[in-house]
Scaffold this motif. Structure first.
Motif, mmCIF file in Angstrom:
data_model
loop_
_atom_site.group_PDB
_atom_site.id
_atom_site.type_symbol
_atom_site.label_atom_id
_atom_site.label_comp_id
_atom_site.label_asym_id
_atom_site.label_seq_id
_atom_site.Cartn_x
_atom_site.Cartn_y
_atom_site.Cartn_z
ATOM 1 N N ALA A 29 0.870 -1.174 0.000
ATOM 2 C CA ALA A 29 0.000 0.000 0.000
ATOM 3 C C ALA A 29 0.912 1.231 0.000
ATOM 4 O O ALA A 29 2.133 1.101 0.040
ATOM 5 C CB ALA A 29 -0.900 -0.004 1.235
ATOM 6 N N ASP A 30 0.332 2.403 -0.025
ATOM 7 C CA ASP A 30 1.143 3.617 -0.047
ATOM 8 C C ASP A 30 2.043 3.755 1.170
ATOM 9 O O ASP A 30 3.171 4.216 1.055
ATOM 10 C CB ASP A 30 0.261 4.864 -0.160
ATOM 11 N N SER A 31 1.554 3.359 2.337
ATOM 12 C CA SER A 31 2.329 3.617 3.552
ATOM 13 C C SER A 31 2.630 2.376 4.396
ATOM 14 O O SER A 31 3.066 2.498 5.536
ATOM 15 C CB SER A 31 1.613 4.658 4.418
ATOM 16 N N PRO A 88 12.450 3.637 2.143
ATOM 17 C CA PRO A 88 11.510 3.891 3.243
ATOM 18 C C PRO A 88 10.826 5.243 3.033
ATOM 19 O O PRO A 88 11.341 6.111 2.326
ATOM 20 C CB PRO A 88 12.401 3.938 4.487
ATOM 21 N N LEU A 89 9.693 5.403 3.643
ATOM 22 C CA LEU A 89 8.993 6.677 3.550
ATOM 23 C C LEU A 89 9.855 7.776 4.154
ATOM 24 O O LEU A 89 10.684 7.528 5.036
ATOM 25 C CB LEU A 89 7.646 6.588 4.259
ATOM 26 N N ASP A 90 9.685 9.001 3.677
ATOM 27 C CA ASP A 90 10.537 10.115 4.091
ATOM 28 C C ASP A 90 10.591 10.315 5.606
ATOM 29 O O ASP A 90 11.628 10.656 6.151
ATOM 30 C CB ASP A 90 10.089 11.413 3.420
ATOM 31 N N ASP A 91 9.471 10.125 6.263
ATOM 32 C CA ASP A 91 9.441 10.336 7.718
ATOM 33 C C ASP A 91 9.374 9.015 8.495
ATOM 34 O O ASP A 91 8.864 8.954 9.611
ATOM 35 C CB ASP A 91 8.308 11.279 8.108
ATOM 36 N N ALA A 92 9.922 7.963 7.907
ATOM 37 C CA ALA A 92 9.872 6.635 8.526
ATOM 38 C C ALA A 92 10.490 6.617 9.917
ATOM 39 O O ALA A 92 9.942 6.014 10.840
ATOM 40 C CB ALA A 92 10.557 5.609 7.629
ATOM 41 N N GLU A 93 11.621 7.253 10.072
ATOM 42 C CA GLU A 93 12.275 7.232 11.382
ATOM 43 C C GLU A 93 11.427 7.917 12.451
ATOM 44 O O GLU A 93 11.417 7.501 13.609
ATOM 45 C CB GLU A 93 13.663 7.862 11.305
#
Length: 114
Positions: A29-31, A88-93
Motif C-alpha cells: 500500500a502507499d504507507s 523507506p517513507l521520508d518520515d519513517a524514522e
C-alpha cells in the motif's frame, strides 16, 4: 502457519523484508506492507530483515496487535505485489516505534476490530 505484518510497518515501510521473501508474498500500500497468508510459506526470513520489528508468526502476534491477522488477510488480495525493496517513507524514522498508527489510516485501510 503464516507470518503477518503489524502496525509497526505503517508510515515506515522500510521494505527490506521484500527482498528476503522467496515466494513474493508481500503486498504494498502507499504507507505499509502486508503479507498474503495464502502465499506465505512460513520461512521466517522476513522477521529478521524488518528494522521496525513489524513481522510476527501468526501464533506469536501480541494481543494488542491481533487485528493484524484480519488486516493482512483482508488487504492482501486488494493490493499489488511488492517485488522490490523501495526506499523507506521520508518520515519513517519519526514514525518508527510510534503507538497507535492504525488510527492514522483511512477507515477502509484500518483493521476491523471485533
Amino acid at each position: 502457519m503464516t507470518h503477518v505484518v503489524t502496525e509497526q510497518c505503517v508510515h515506515c515501510k522500510f521494505a527490506e523484508c521484500v527482498t528476503y521473501c522467496p515466494v513474493a508474498c508481500f503486498r504494498e500500500a502507499d504507507s505499509f506492507l502486508v503479507i498474503d497468508p495464502d502465499e506465505c510459506i512460513d520461512c521466517g526470513n522476513c522477521v529478521q530483515a524488518c528494522p521496525s520489528d513489524a513481522i510476527y508468526p501468526e501464533n506469536e502476534v501480541p494481543a494488542e496487535l491481533a487485528p493484524a491477522l484480519e488486516w493482512n488477510a483482508r488487504l492482501a488480495p486488494l493490493l499489488p505485489l511488492a517485488t522490490i525493496r523501495v526506499q523507506p517513507l521520508d518520515d519513517a524514522e519519526k514514525w518508527n516505534g510510534a503507538p497507535d498508527k492504525w488510527a492514522s489510516l483511512a477507515p477502509d485501510l484500518a483493521p476491523r476490530r471485533a
